[in-house]
Scaffold this active site. Structure first.
Site, short mmCIF file in Angstrom:
data_model
loop_
_atom_site.label_atom_id
_atom_site.label_comp_id
_atom_site.label_asym_id
_atom_site.label_seq_id
_atom_site.Cartn_x
_atom_site.Cartn_y
_atom_site.Cartn_z
N ASN A 205 0.85 -1.19 0.00
CA ASN A 205 0.00 0.00 0.00
C ASN A 205 0.89 1.24 0.00
OD1 ASN A 205 0.79 0.57 2.72
ND2 ASN A 205 -0.88 -0.71 3.51
N LYS A 207 1.58 3.57 2.16
CA LYS A 207 2.42 3.76 3.35
C LYS A 207 3.60 2.80 3.32
CE LYS A 207 2.10 3.76 8.43
NZ LYS A 207 3.04 2.65 8.70
N GLU A 208 3.34 1.53 3.04
CA GLU A 208 4.41 0.54 2.97
C GLU A 208 5.40 0.87 1.87
OE1 GLU A 208 1.56 -3.21 4.43
OE2 GLU A 208 1.85 -2.75 2.30
N ASP A 275 -6.75 -7.67 1.35
CA ASP A 275 -6.83 -9.12 1.10
C ASP A 275 -7.63 -9.39 -0.17
OD1 ASP A 275 -5.55 -9.41 3.55
OD2 ASP A 275 -7.43 -9.70 4.64
#
Length: 490
Positions: A205, A207-208, A275
């Site tokens: 995502n 942020k990651e 997911d």
């Protein structure tokens, strides 16, 4: 528009090997009415709770709900949460679970307290041991995973950093998969993308991705630039950065950048949406979809998931309604084949207190006369049902050579009209049985009939309904149009 139905049928033949951190999700729903006097926090009066398969298990659940088979490898403890997860997984028809048990660690469990009225998460309590699996458990995981690779079309690693996907497990799985020519998708948690080296696709995502690449990742150009450097480090074919309401951006090793905006949707709960995204990507790519098609499938699946409460799964029907244009779906959803039951529609409309109207005919070649009757009929009610003579019924009524169009074609043309809410095909010579089953409040026919000639008028009037005769439009007749087309002089 890609062929959604063909892709969906191809997905049914696929098997995904999913490996990752399994957890038990529990949602406690209740009403929030005051602030705790002991601490500045809301007090929630719990009314109901739900448990579900969470983490990588929710990925497996979404793979199965989309129609593919899933071999799931995960880790549980010897505890009540682990026992519940075993039962829940055993109830999933398309999931084959291979669970390693570690008696020295608890099964990961997350309990979320949610305001029922506002659909707001108030608190989450976690029970977990977020550290790498011990060497002996690590080996058990590898021994459980590797024999399954040959059976899978694609491999999906769902990393929640709870201990299953250690560097050693990841390396063994990716190397073995590459030797067998199996694509590998990784939903990463580690900021060190190098540990996933050799995977086909990484799906961080925003942020990651920003943490891993030390970039702002705040626009498409910035994401593309940082992704190219990250892909060299990870030696992967593509990287997908999910950005919640800002959509998704996929960058390939060949330099292609594909961005899809998020679907406009009322968000109910974002739990587990990631997911759903990786599950949809995995089944689509396994079925042979290209990058853009897989991306659009995943984006639509996310839109469906966030509109549901809890860690939700998505069905092919829900995905189909999200992807295909409304006009395309309208005709399909409005047609009931001969012998079908309109009961569900009727129950829903009656529950809403809607006035139901009915008219019928062959509607072989739709013309302005038909349109006038149909629009006038719709003006007399809230929902209009059209009874359509089947091909055999129309032939008995109109003679050999008719109908010109088959019943499906005639039904689709009728269903495409805004005035028509439902088309029901009937096999009999008259719609009397259908009228009795529907019991409409309004029965409509063209003005070339008298009230007494209208089939079913007794049934409708006995139920307190009315018969409406609509003036016909002179000069329009299917018989005349057919005669003219065949060279007649009429």
């Amino acid at each position: 528009m890609f062929d959604f139905d063909a892709l969906s049928h191809a997905i049914l033949r696929q098997t995904v090997l999913c490996v990752g951190d399994l957890m038990l999700d529990e949602f406690v729903y209740g009403e929030v009415s005051r602030i705790s006097p002991e601490a500045p926090a809301p007090v929630i009066a719990a009314q109901r709770s739900e448990i579900s398969i969470g983490g990588a298990g929710n990925v497996a659940r979404n793979i199965a709900s989309l129609g593919a088979r899933c071999i799931f490898v995960g880790l549980v403890g010897e505890d009540d949460a682990g026992a519940k997860l075993k039962i829940l997984l055993s109830q999933q028809r398309l999931i084959e679970s291979v669970l390693v048990c570690d008696s020295k660690r608890p099964t990961t469990r997350k309990v979320r307290f949610v305001s029922e009225h506002f659909s707001t998460h108030m608190l989450r309590a976690d029970w977990e041991l977020a550290r790498p699996a011990a060497p002996e458990i690590e080996q058990q995981l590898i021994d459980a995973i590797l024999p399954q690779l040959a059976r899978a079309n694609i491999v999906l690693l769902s990393d929640y950093a709870k201990g299953v996907l250690t560097a050693r497990v990841i390396r063994n799985v990716i190397d073995a998969a590459r030797k067998l020519g199996k694509p590998v998708i990784v939903d990463p948690k580690s900021a060190n993308f190098a540990i996933y080296r050799g995977a086909t696709l990484l799906t961080p995502n925003r942020k990651e991705f920003a943490e891993a690449t030390r970039s702002r990742a705040d626009d498409e150009q910035g994401i593309a630039l940082a992704a190219r450097e990250a892909m060299q480090l990870a030696d992967c074919e593509a990287m997908l950065v999910t950005q919640s309401e800002h959509g998704m951006t996929l960058v390939t090793q060949k330099g292609e950048v594909i961005h899809v905006p998020a679907h406009p949707v009322k968000v109910s709960d974002v739990s587990g949406a990631g997911d759903t995204v990786v599950a949809a990507l995995a089944v689509s790519l396994a079925a042979g979809a290209d990058w853009e098609t897989a991306l659009r499938m995943a984006n639509a699946a996310a839109a469906v998931a966030v509109g549901k409460k809890g860690t939700a799964s998505v069905t092919p029907g829900e995905l189909r309604r999200r992807i295909l244009p409304h006009a395309f779906l309208a005709a399909e959803e409005k047609i009931i084949a001969a012998g079908g039951d309109p009961g569900a529609h009727l129950s829903d409309w009656r529950r809403q207190g809607l006035r139901i109207g009915f008219t019928n005919g062959c509607f072989d070649i739709l013309h302005p006369g038909h349109v006038k009757v149909l629009t006038a009929a719709r003006a007399a009610c809230d929902r209009l049902i059209v009874g359509l003579n089947s091909d055999a019924s129309a032939r008995r009524l109109k003679g050999e050579g008719r109908p010109i169009q088959d019943e499906r074609a005639r039904a689709e043309v009728l269903a495409a009209l805004e005035a028509v809410d439902l088309v029901v095909i009937f096999e009999e010579d008259t719609p009397i049985r259908l009228i009795a089953a529907i019991a409409p409040s309004v029965l409509v026919k063209g003005g070339d009939y008298t009230r007494e000639q209208v089939v079913g008028h007794e049934i409708v009037e006995a139920g307190g309904g009315e018969v409406v005769l609509v003036d016909i439009l002179p000069g329009f007749s299917t018989t005349l149009l057919v005669d003219r087309a065949r060279g007649g002089k009429s």
